[in-house]
Design an enzyme around this catalytic site. Structure first.
Site, PDB file in Angstrom:
ATOM      1  N   ASP A 163      -4.647  -6.358   5.141  1.00 33.97           N
ATOM      2  CA  ASP A 163      -5.671  -7.159   5.809  1.00 33.97           C
ATOM      3  C   ASP A 163      -5.566  -8.624   5.403  1.00 33.97           C
ATOM      4  O   ASP A 163      -5.918  -9.509   6.174  1.00 33.97           O
ATOM      5  CB  ASP A 163      -7.066  -6.605   5.459  1.00 33.97           C
ATOM      6  CG  ASP A 163      -7.287  -5.252   6.114  1.00 33.97           C
ATOM      7  OD1 ASP A 163      -6.870  -5.096   7.277  1.00 33.97           O
ATOM      8  OD2 ASP A 163      -7.831  -4.338   5.461  1.00 33.97           O
ATOM      9  N   LYS A 176     -13.625   1.249  15.590  1.00 29.41           N
ATOM     10  CA  LYS A 176     -12.432   0.413  15.851  1.00 29.41           C
ATOM     11  C   LYS A 176     -11.994   0.474  17.317  1.00 29.41           C
ATOM     12  O   LYS A 176     -11.390  -0.471  17.822  1.00 29.41           O
ATOM     13  CB  LYS A 176     -11.283   0.831  14.942  1.00 29.41           C
ATOM     14  CG  LYS A 176     -11.497   0.316  13.540  1.00 29.41           C
ATOM     15  CD  LYS A 176     -10.455   0.708  12.568  1.00 29.41           C
ATOM     16  CE  LYS A 176     -10.970   0.333  11.175  1.00 29.41           C
ATOM     17  NZ  LYS A 176     -10.136   0.808  10.117  1.00 29.41           N
ATOM     18  N   ILE A 236      -2.721  -7.419  14.544  1.00 33.56           N
ATOM     19  CA  ILE A 236      -1.658  -7.271  15.548  1.00 33.56           C
ATOM     20  C   ILE A 236      -2.181  -6.459  16.736  1.00 33.56           C
ATOM     21  O   ILE A 236      -2.021  -6.847  17.902  1.00 33.56           O
ATOM     22  CB  ILE A 236      -0.427  -6.579  14.927  1.00 33.56           C
ATOM     23  CG1 ILE A 236       0.031  -7.360  13.681  1.00 33.56           C
ATOM     24  CG2 ILE A 236       0.706  -6.481  15.948  1.00 33.56           C
ATOM     25  CD1 ILE A 236       1.036  -6.617  12.824  1.00 33.56           C
ATOM     26  N   ASN A 244       0.851  -1.192   0.000  1.00 36.37           N
ATOM     27  CA  ASN A 244       0.000   0.000   0.000  1.00 36.37           C
ATOM     28  C   ASN A 244       0.888   1.243   0.000  1.00 36.37           C
ATOM     29  O   ASN A 244       2.115   1.137   0.006  1.00 36.37           O
ATOM     30  CB  ASN A 244      -0.958  -0.017   1.199  1.00 36.37           C
ATOM     31  CG  ASN A 244      -0.201  -0.103   2.509  1.00 36.37           C
ATOM     32  OD1 ASN A 244       0.526   0.817   2.870  1.00 36.37           O
ATOM     33  ND2 ASN A 244      -0.370  -1.205   3.227  1.00 36.37           N
ATOM     34  N   LYS A 286     -11.446  -3.256  18.446  1.00 39.89           N
ATOM     35  CA  LYS A 286     -10.071  -3.638  18.807  1.00 39.89           C
ATOM     36  C   LYS A 286      -9.822  -3.512  20.315  1.00 39.89           C
ATOM     37  O   LYS A 286      -8.761  -3.883  20.792  1.00 39.89           O
ATOM     38  CB  LYS A 286      -9.075  -2.801  18.012  1.00 39.89           C
ATOM     39  CG  LYS A 286      -9.228  -3.024  16.501  1.00 39.89           C
ATOM     40  CD  LYS A 286      -8.118  -2.448  15.690  1.00 39.89           C
ATOM     41  CE  LYS A 286      -8.461  -2.529  14.206  1.00 39.89           C
ATOM     42  NZ  LYS A 286      -7.523  -3.360  13.440  1.00 39.89           N
TER      43      LYS A 286
HETATM   44  O1  C5P Z   1      -6.631  -1.941   9.039  1.00 43.11           O
HETATM   45  P1  C5P Z   1      -7.372  -1.329  10.200  1.00 43.11           P
HETATM   46  O2  C5P Z   1      -8.150  -0.150   9.809  1.00 43.11           O
HETATM   47  O3  C5P Z   1      -8.107  -2.341  10.996  1.00 43.11           O
HETATM   48  O4  C5P Z   1      -6.195  -0.754  11.116  1.00 43.11           O
HETATM   49  C1  C5P Z   1      -6.456  -0.074  12.304  1.00 43.11           C
HETATM   50  C2  C5P Z   1      -5.321  -0.279  13.267  1.00 43.11           C
HETATM   51  O5  C5P Z   1      -5.059  -1.679  13.437  1.00 43.11           O
HETATM   52  C3  C5P Z   1      -3.987   0.314  12.892  1.00 43.11           C
HETATM   53  O6  C5P Z   1      -3.440   0.815  14.090  1.00 43.11           O
HETATM   54  C4  C5P Z   1      -3.190  -0.837  12.356  1.00 43.11           C
HETATM   55  O7  C5P Z   1      -1.802  -0.660  12.576  1.00 43.11           O
HETATM   56  C5  C5P Z   1      -3.719  -1.980  13.174  1.00 43.11           C
HETATM   57  N1  C5P Z   1      -3.700  -3.274  12.457  1.00 43.11           N
HETATM   58  C6  C5P Z   1      -2.916  -4.304  12.939  1.00 43.11           C
HETATM   59  N2  C5P Z   1      -2.908  -5.504  12.309  1.00 43.11           N
HETATM   60  C7  C5P Z   1      -3.660  -5.712  11.203  1.00 43.11           C
HETATM   61  C8  C5P Z   1      -4.457  -4.666  10.706  1.00 43.11           C
HETATM   62  C9  C5P Z   1      -4.449  -3.455  11.343  1.00 43.11           C
HETATM   63  O8  C5P Z   1      -2.229  -4.106  13.950  1.00 43.11           O
HETATM   64  N3  C5P Z   1      -3.646  -6.894  10.601  1.00 43.11           N
END
Ligand code: C5P
Length: 397
Positions: A280, A340, A310, A212, A344
């Protein structure tokens, strides 16, 4: 401007590293500092006072008996409005003078006469490897540290004398970074910060992959800001050509899975900041050989599998650090980031518009927590990173 309104006395003693101080004097001014250069007789064997006058825009003081300013007491006057005295290069002889409180030239006298609380003394040693390693020098350096004098470097490497080892003065850009860091509030002193930065790269075959537009600029700026705030910082970085901030431990990874493994193996930490734009999905039917195109072949059918999240994984650990997530969104930025926060299960999310933030030098950030939304208006990424670190520090307390 990292050093706006700061005034420094820049003292130069007699070493060939004086040439690097020409550059340092320019860079300090680029960051908004004003300077008064003071040179010893030894320094003037390498660089002329005229050179330093031209570079600093001010007459250079060289002699305690022939003052260019004020009441003819330059050893007192010159430091009274200074935010620091920076001695670069600092010879073995000059360190010895400082350690023993000698005051037999203007620079040594003003270092002794400065107000030790208001005007810290920062020295950048530069000398031959044997001179640096000599027990006399090491005794002096230990004494200077005890006395609260800040010692930057020296580095190790090839020396002008032809020998190799510890004693090289830091480069101008390294000194500048350390001087800027010195003046930042130490709100994360004693804390360990772990963060992810940059994009990930998920291979399709040995030469192709999915990635990306993340440049890593935000993550690297956050690493630097955390380091400047006094934290020990480990940065797990996806592919990025950016230079590592000084005194930050950097672990390079390629895929999301590798990033996950590296994060888990570098815990525990007090704070985890997930800045990376992690893919993703990864390609589950990755080819070990380069996929060939022929006139008749059908396009490859890629299959995808979800990457581990993560941030969510770290936040769910029993001894989870304080977790901060980033959300780069193209639309409904705040609403998506707020969602989120819940999915999360993290106390703080930082939202920005992906199309403005990726690759840019500036960004607008919104901090979202249970209390509400706080917007940090558009600014350069290092300034934003410093504000974010201040907000995280405040929440830790
Ligand atoms: O991709 P997303 O919008 O879910 O990302 C939001 C947060 O989650 C970011 O802080 C990103 O670094 C983290 N993330 C992660 N591992 C992933 C996808 C996103 O730690 N596989």
């Amino acid at each position: 401007m990292q050093l706006a309104k700061k005034h420094f006395v820049v003292g130069m003693t007699g070493g060939i590293a004086a040439y690097k101080v020409c550059e340092l004097v320019r860079r300090l001014q680029d960051e908004g500092a004003s300077l008064q250069v003071v040179m010893t007789d030894g320094a003037q064997q390498f660089i002329t006072a005229m050179t330093m006058q031209a570079l600093s825009g001010r007459s250079v003081e060289t002699d305690q008996w022939k003052s260019l300013t004020g009441n003819a007491m330059p050893h007192i006057e010159l430091t009274r409005n200074a935010d620091a005295v920076i001695v670069a290069p600092a010879t073995a002889d000059f360190l010895a003078k400082l350690a023993h409180g000698l005051a037999d030239d203007l620079l040594a006298a003003l270092a002794l006469a400065r107000d030790r609380v208001r005007t810290p003394l920062i020295v950048a040693p530069a000398m031959n490897v044997e001179m640096w390693g000599n027990p006399a020098t090491q005794r002096n350096v230990a004494q200077l540290r005890d006395d609260g004098i800040v010692i930057l470097g020296p580095a190790s490497g090839a020396q002008a004398c032809g020998e190799t080892g510890v004693g090289r003065m830091l480069e101008a850009h390294e000194l500048l970074e350390d001087i800027v860091a010195f003046f930042q509030p130490k709100t994360l002193a004693g804390k360990k910060v772990l963060l992810t930065a940059g994009p990930t790269f998920e291979p399709i075959d040995p030469v192709r992959g999915i990635t990306n537009l993340s440049s890593g600029k935000t993550g690297f700026a956050v690493a630097r800001a955390a380091r400047d705030a006094g934290a020990r910082v480990t940065m797990i970085a996806g592919p990025s050509a950016l230079g590592t901030p000084r005194n930050v431990e950097r672990v390079d990874v390629t895929t999301g899975k590798q990033m996950m493994d590296a994060v888990l193996s570098h815990l525990p930490a007090d704070v985890f900041i997930a800045v990376a734009a992690v893919a993703d999905w990864h390609v589950s039917n990755q080819s070990a050989r380069k996929i060939k195109k022929t006139a008749t072949s059908t396009p490859p059918a890629l299959q995808f599998a979800l990457n581990p999240d993560i941030l969510a994984t770290v936040a769910a650990l029993p001894s989870a650090p304080y977790c901060v997530g980033f959300a780069a969104e193209s639309d409904d930025v705040i609403d998506n980031a707020r969602r989120k926060l819940g999915t999360k299960k993290v106390p703080l999310m930082v939202a920005n518009r992906a199309q403005d933030a990726f690759g840019a030098d500036r960004s607008e950030l919104s901090l979202i927590d249970q209390e509400g939304v706080m917007t940090l208006p558009n600014d350069d990424k290092l300034a934003q990173a410093r504000r974010l670190i201040a907000e995280i520090s405040a929440r830790l307390r």
